[in-house]
Write a protein that holds these residues in place. Structure first.
Motif, PDB file in Angstrom:
ATOM      1  N   SER A  49       0.904  -1.336   0.154  1.00 20.01           N
ATOM      2  CA  SER A  49       0.006  -0.036   0.269  1.00 20.01           C
ATOM      3  C   SER A  49       0.753   1.312   0.113  1.00 20.01           C
ATOM      4  CB  SER A  49      -0.920  -0.027   1.047  1.00 20.01           C
ATOM      5  OG  SER A  49      -0.394  -0.170   2.306  1.00 20.01           O
ATOM      6  N   ASP A  64       2.346   1.761  -3.420  1.00 20.06           N
ATOM      7  CA  ASP A  64       1.463   2.177  -4.291  1.00 20.06           C
ATOM      8  C   ASP A  64       1.071   3.587  -4.382  1.00 20.06           C
ATOM      9  OD1 ASP A  64       1.499  -0.589  -5.134  1.00 20.06           O
ATOM     10  OD2 ASP A  64      -0.379  -1.050  -3.931  1.00 20.06           O
ATOM     11  N   LYS A 102      -8.742  -7.750  -2.698  1.00 16.18           N
ATOM     12  CA  LYS A 102      -7.521  -7.573  -2.065  1.00 16.18           C
ATOM     13  C   LYS A 102      -7.721  -6.810  -0.796  1.00 16.18           C
ATOM     14  CE  LYS A 102      -3.908  -6.510  -4.873  1.00 16.18           C
ATOM     15  NZ  LYS A 102      -3.212  -5.709  -5.686  1.00 16.18           N
ATOM     16  N   LYS A 137      -8.497   3.416  -9.844  1.00 23.95           N
ATOM     17  CA  LYS A 137      -9.592   2.791 -10.272  1.00 23.95           C
ATOM     18  C   LYS A 137      -9.550   2.633 -11.966  1.00 23.95           C
ATOM     19  CE  LYS A 137     -14.292   2.347 -10.074  1.00 23.95           C
ATOM     20  NZ  LYS A 137     -14.767   2.635 -11.503  1.00 23.95           N
ATOM     21  N   ASP A 180     -10.020  -5.628  -6.453  1.00 24.99           N
ATOM     22  CA  ASP A 180      -9.650  -4.824  -5.497  1.00 24.99           C
ATOM     23  C   ASP A 180     -10.354  -5.037  -3.998  1.00 24.99           C
ATOM     24  OD1 ASP A 180      -7.600  -2.820  -6.797  1.00 24.99           O
ATOM     25  OD2 ASP A 180      -9.452  -2.550  -8.032  1.00 24.99           O
ATOM     26  N   THR A 206     -16.379  -0.155  -6.567  1.00 29.95           N
ATOM     27  CA  THR A 206     -14.930  -0.740  -6.482  1.00 29.95           C
ATOM     28  C   THR A 206     -14.881  -1.977  -7.173  1.00 29.95           C
ATOM     29  OG1 THR A 206     -14.638   0.440  -4.382  1.00 29.95           O
ATOM     30  CG2 THR A 206     -13.015  -1.499  -4.944  1.00 29.95           C
ATOM     31  N   PHE A 241      -4.829   2.453  -4.935  1.00 27.56           N
ATOM     32  CA  PHE A 241      -4.938   2.070  -6.257  1.00 27.56           C
ATOM     33  C   PHE A 241      -5.681   3.125  -7.029  1.00 27.56           C
ATOM     34  CE2 PHE A 241      -8.882   0.763  -4.214  1.00 27.56           C
ATOM     35  CZ  PHE A 241      -9.887   0.702  -5.301  1.00 27.56           C
ATOM     36  N   HIS A 261      -5.120  -0.582   1.156  1.00 24.50           N
ATOM     37  CA  HIS A 261      -5.105  -0.496  -0.241  1.00 24.50           C
ATOM     38  C   HIS A 261      -4.942   0.807  -1.030  1.00 24.50           C
ATOM     39  CE1 HIS A 261      -5.016  -2.303  -4.443  1.00 24.50           C
ATOM     40  NE2 HIS A 261      -6.251  -2.356  -4.476  1.00 24.50           N
TER      41      HIS A 261
END
Length: 121
Positions: free
Chosen positions: A15, A18, A104, A89, A101, A97, A87, A85
């Motif tokens: 995370s 990312d 996860k 999209k 994802d 979502t 991310f 998380h």
């Protein structure tokens, strides 16, 4: 001056890496949201993530140059903020979502729960 100590932040899996790969403006918004969570308050853009019941999983959504970014975290585990998380999209279908994802996030929430119980390092 507020003397309440900030809660620690625990980054689950990738995370943090990312988040650091996102545009600076997005990092600023998510960083501020996490800072507020550490202080025990909530960012105006933080909303409960559907499908996680009372787990206290929150999501912050930020749009940047026609892309949508999300950061998901929980404040319900001990006295810490767990970032589950971060991310971009990619789905073009609605605002939901994407299932990979969500899967996860569920897996990482289990890891965070184990960490909070002292079962992992």
């Amino acid at each position: 001056m507020n003397s309440t100590p900030l809660q620690p932040v625990h980054w689950v899996a990738s995370s943090k890496k990312d988040l650091l790969a996102m545009p600076d403006d997005v990092q600023d918004v998510f960083g501020f949201a996490l800072h507020l969570a550490q202080a025990g308050t909530k960012h105006p853009q933080a909303k409960p993530l559907k499908g996680f019941g009372s787990a206290g999983v929150l999501e912050v959504v930020e749009d940047h140059h026609r892309d949508t970014y999300r950061a998901v975290y929980t404040v319900k585990l001990g006295d810490a903020v767990y970032v589950l998380h971060c991310f971009q999209k990619k789905s073009s279908r609605g605002i939901a979502t994407p299932k990979p994802d969500l899967d996860k996030i569920r897996d990482r929430l289990k890891l965070a729960e184990q960490h909070a119980k002292g079962e992992t390092s």
